[in-house]
Design a protein around this motif. Structure first.
Motif, PDB file in Angstrom:
ATOM      1  N   ARG A  17       0.861  -1.174   0.000  1.00 17.63           N
ATOM      2  CA  ARG A  17       0.000   0.000   0.000  1.00 17.63           C
ATOM      3  C   ARG A  17       0.901   1.228   0.000  1.00 17.63           C
ATOM      4  N   ARG A  61      -3.155   1.860  11.323  1.00 18.73           N
ATOM      5  CA  ARG A  61      -4.210   2.688  10.694  1.00 18.73           C
ATOM      6  C   ARG A  61      -3.810   4.159  10.606  1.00 18.73           C
ATOM      7  N   PRO A  62      -3.381   4.772  11.718  1.00 20.31           N
ATOM      8  CA  PRO A  62      -2.919   6.172  11.574  1.00 20.31           C
ATOM      9  C   PRO A  62      -1.674   6.314  10.695  1.00 20.31           C
ATOM     10  N   ILE A  69      -1.102   4.626   8.019  1.00 13.53           N
ATOM     11  CA  ILE A  69      -1.631   4.645   6.646  1.00 13.53           C
ATOM     12  C   ILE A  69      -2.215   6.021   6.330  1.00 13.53           C
ATOM     13  N   ASP A  70      -3.033   6.529   7.253  1.00 15.24           N
ATOM     14  CA  ASP A  70      -3.695   7.819   7.009  1.00 15.24           C
ATOM     15  C   ASP A  70      -2.693   8.956   6.838  1.00 15.24           C
ATOM     16  N   GLU A  71      -1.684   8.995   7.705  1.00 15.22           N
ATOM     17  CA  GLU A  71      -0.811  10.177   7.747  1.00 15.22           C
ATOM     18  C   GLU A  71       0.459  10.080   6.901  1.00 15.22           C
ATOM     19  N   ASN A  95      -0.787   7.075   2.772  1.00 16.30           N
ATOM     20  CA  ASN A  95      -1.682   7.707   1.795  1.00 16.30           C
ATOM     21  C   ASN A  95      -1.127   9.024   1.252  1.00 16.30           C
ATOM     22  N   LYS A  96      -0.135   9.579   1.935  1.00 17.53           N
ATOM     23  CA  LYS A  96       0.470  10.838   1.473  1.00 17.53           C
ATOM     24  C   LYS A  96       1.775  10.609   0.709  1.00 17.53           C
ATOM     25  N   TRP A 120       1.278   4.774  18.659  1.00 15.48           N
ATOM     26  CA  TRP A 120       1.336   5.598  17.468  1.00 15.48           C
ATOM     27  C   TRP A 120       2.172   6.867  17.689  1.00 15.48           C
ATOM     28  N   LYS A 134       5.262   7.776  15.386  1.00 17.14           N
ATOM     29  CA  LYS A 134       5.202   8.991  14.559  1.00 17.14           C
ATOM     30  C   LYS A 134       6.475   9.826  14.747  1.00 17.14           C
TER      31      LYS A 134
END
Lengths: 145, 201
Positions: free
Chosen positions: B33, B62-63, B65-67, B70-71, B188, B192
């Motif tokens: 992904r 999940r976070p 992937i989002d942050e 996906n960017k 997370w 991060k």
């Protein structure tokens, strides 16, 4: 007695310097991940320990190698190792599959790492006990050996 | 140690070079992904029956992937690593790998993790997929029993062993030719910080 003390302090000194080196060669946030995996501490404590512990290990290791103020340094080493060993034993007992975080990356928490750290703890305790005993016997003039 | 053996290999995915650690094998179809041009890669070795893997999946991946994924900042590669101590993990992995061949790896993976407790008790990972359309479920069931799927799981598990993976979950971050393995669940906020720290270097 003195030669046993010398061997033990040099052995532990090298181990502490090596432990510090394995952590300092990677970003400190990497070590923070290893500490966080134990799931025992809040974020601020994880970050504070990740920033300071490798430096502390380095200082203790160098002091052990020089033999300066051995009683106090050996006691500090034993206390740190006792803390590490307790946390590792607790986490291993809970069945946590995590990195030990002791000597850099990919060092898994297993019974082997427990035996290794247990042996280091016993060594540090013997060193501290011997240092106090020798000091008492030989007097305060022997601050450095 | 993974870091000491670090070297980069190259793989062409979608026309772009994807550098991986020396022990890595090419990611299976449908199990990545994000952008192959992402500066950082993370391989996640996971066991569907492992509670810490579910925790990592639900609370940390999940976070991520989002942050980041996906960017376009991180490429995520899923790896199967079913542990022998978990009797239904391999079956669950087979269903997920079969779903990957239909382009539904994450959907099925999410479903398997979300019902982990139930199927661990019943011994039937398939129960997690009952909400899927019947046609998809039938295809996944059939594919999950194929030798190709079993071979893929065996290949990824073996690659993990060679990469010194000893536990699940393990995330292996690759950045600028270096690899950083992280074992166990991590929160997370700490992860991060690590990702931001690395990407800023």
């Amino acid at each position: 007695m003195l030669w046993v003390l010398r061997i033990l302090r040099i052995f532990l000194g090298v181990i502490f310097v090596y432990a510090a080196w394995t952590k300092l060669q990677h970003p400190w946030t990497m070590f923070a991940l290893s500490i966080d995996a134990y799931q025992l501490l809040p974020e601020w404590a994880v970050l504070a320990i990740a920033r300071t512990l490798p430096g502390l290990e380095l200082v203790i290791g160098i002091l052990l190698l020089t033999g300066f103020a051995l009683r106090y340094v050996a006691l500090a080493a034993a206390l740190i190792l006792a803390m590490f060993f307790s946390i590792m034993l607790f986490s291993w007992g809970k069945g946590m599959a995590i990195d030990c975080g002791c000597f850099g990356l990919g060092d898994a928490l297993t019974w082997k790492s427990l035996v290794r750290d247990g042996a280091l703890l016993v060594s540090a305790m013997i060193l501290a006990w011997s240092a106090f005993r020798v000091q008492r016997r030989l007097g305060s003039r022997l601050f450095w050996f | 140690m993974i870091t000491r053996r670090t070297a980069t290999g190259a793989l062409i995915v979608g026309g772009a070079a994807l550098s991986l650690s020396a022990q890595s094998i090419p990611p299976a179809a449908g199990k990545t992904r994000g952008s192959v041009m992402a500066p950082m890669k993370v391989e996640i070795y996971s066991d569907y029956q492992c509670p810490a893997c579910k925790q990592l999946h639900d609370q940390t991946i999940r976070p991520l992937i989002d942050e980041y994924v996906n960017k376009g900042k991180v490429l995520l590669i899923y790896r199967e690593f079913p542990l022998p101590m978990h009797p239904f993990a391999k079956e669950a992995a087979s269903l997920a790998v079969a779903a990957a061949r239909l382009g539904k790896y994450e959907q099925v993976g999410d479903a398997i993790f979300s019902k982990q407790e139930a199927w661990t008790k019943s011994g039937k990972p398939e129960e997690a997929l009952l909400t899927l359309p019947a046609a998809d479920l039938a295809k996944i069931r059939a594919l999950a029993k194929s030798p190709e799927v079993a071979a893929e799981i065996a290949r990824e598990t073996e690659a993990g062993r060679k990469a010194n993976i000893q536990q699940t979950p393990t995330m292996v971050f690759s950045y600028k030719g270096k690899t950083y393995p992280v074992g166990g669940f991590v929160t997370w906020s700490i992860l991060k910080r690590f990702v931001d720290d690395m990407l800023s270097r």
